[in-house]
Design a protein around this motif. Structure first.
Motif: not given
Length: 121
Positions: A37, A21, A79-80, A111, A19, A5, A35, A93-95, A69
């Motif tokens: 968070r 990933c 993408y975000l 993750w 964002l 990410a 995504w 923020y995690y993908c 998204i």
């Protein structure tokens, strides 16, 4: 499998960030990508998902109308786009990648490392 990410940073309220990933080591087109968070002291929460099969996209109520998204299967990237950011959007923020594509953290096998988004007021 690796999910990388990027794109986080410091932005003023009302601003935007995008964002990204990038995924490797999996058949990207056959995975739902999401995504999540996590704000300090809080549990990880769902933000958005783009599934590999329909219904394709879902958002948390808190981000509907502000976040978008999308995915590019040719680039193995999700993408975000985050617009109209608020201080309460501040979080890591995690993908995530999973076959089912739920809004539950338990539905994802892989993750990324997270990227920090800080929104100042």
């Amino acid at each position: 499998v690796q999910l990388q990410a990027s794109g986080g940073g410091l932005v003023q309220a009302g601003g935007s960030l995008r964002l990204s990933c990038a995924a490797s080591g999996l058949t990207f087109s056959r995975y739902s990508m999401a995504w999540f968070r996590q704000a300090p002291g809080k549990e990880r929460e769902f933000v958005a998902v783009v599934r590999w099969s329909g219904p394709f996209i879902d958002y948390a109520d808190s981000v509907k109308g502000r976040f978008t998204i999308s995915r590019d299967n040719a680039k193995n990237t999700v993408y975000l786009q985050m617009n109209s950011l608020k201080p309460e959007d501040t979080a890591v923020y995690y993908c995530a990648a999973g076959r089912v594509g739920t809004n539950d953290v338990r539905g994802y096998e892989y993750w990324g490392q997270g990227t920090l988004v800080t929104v100042s007021s």
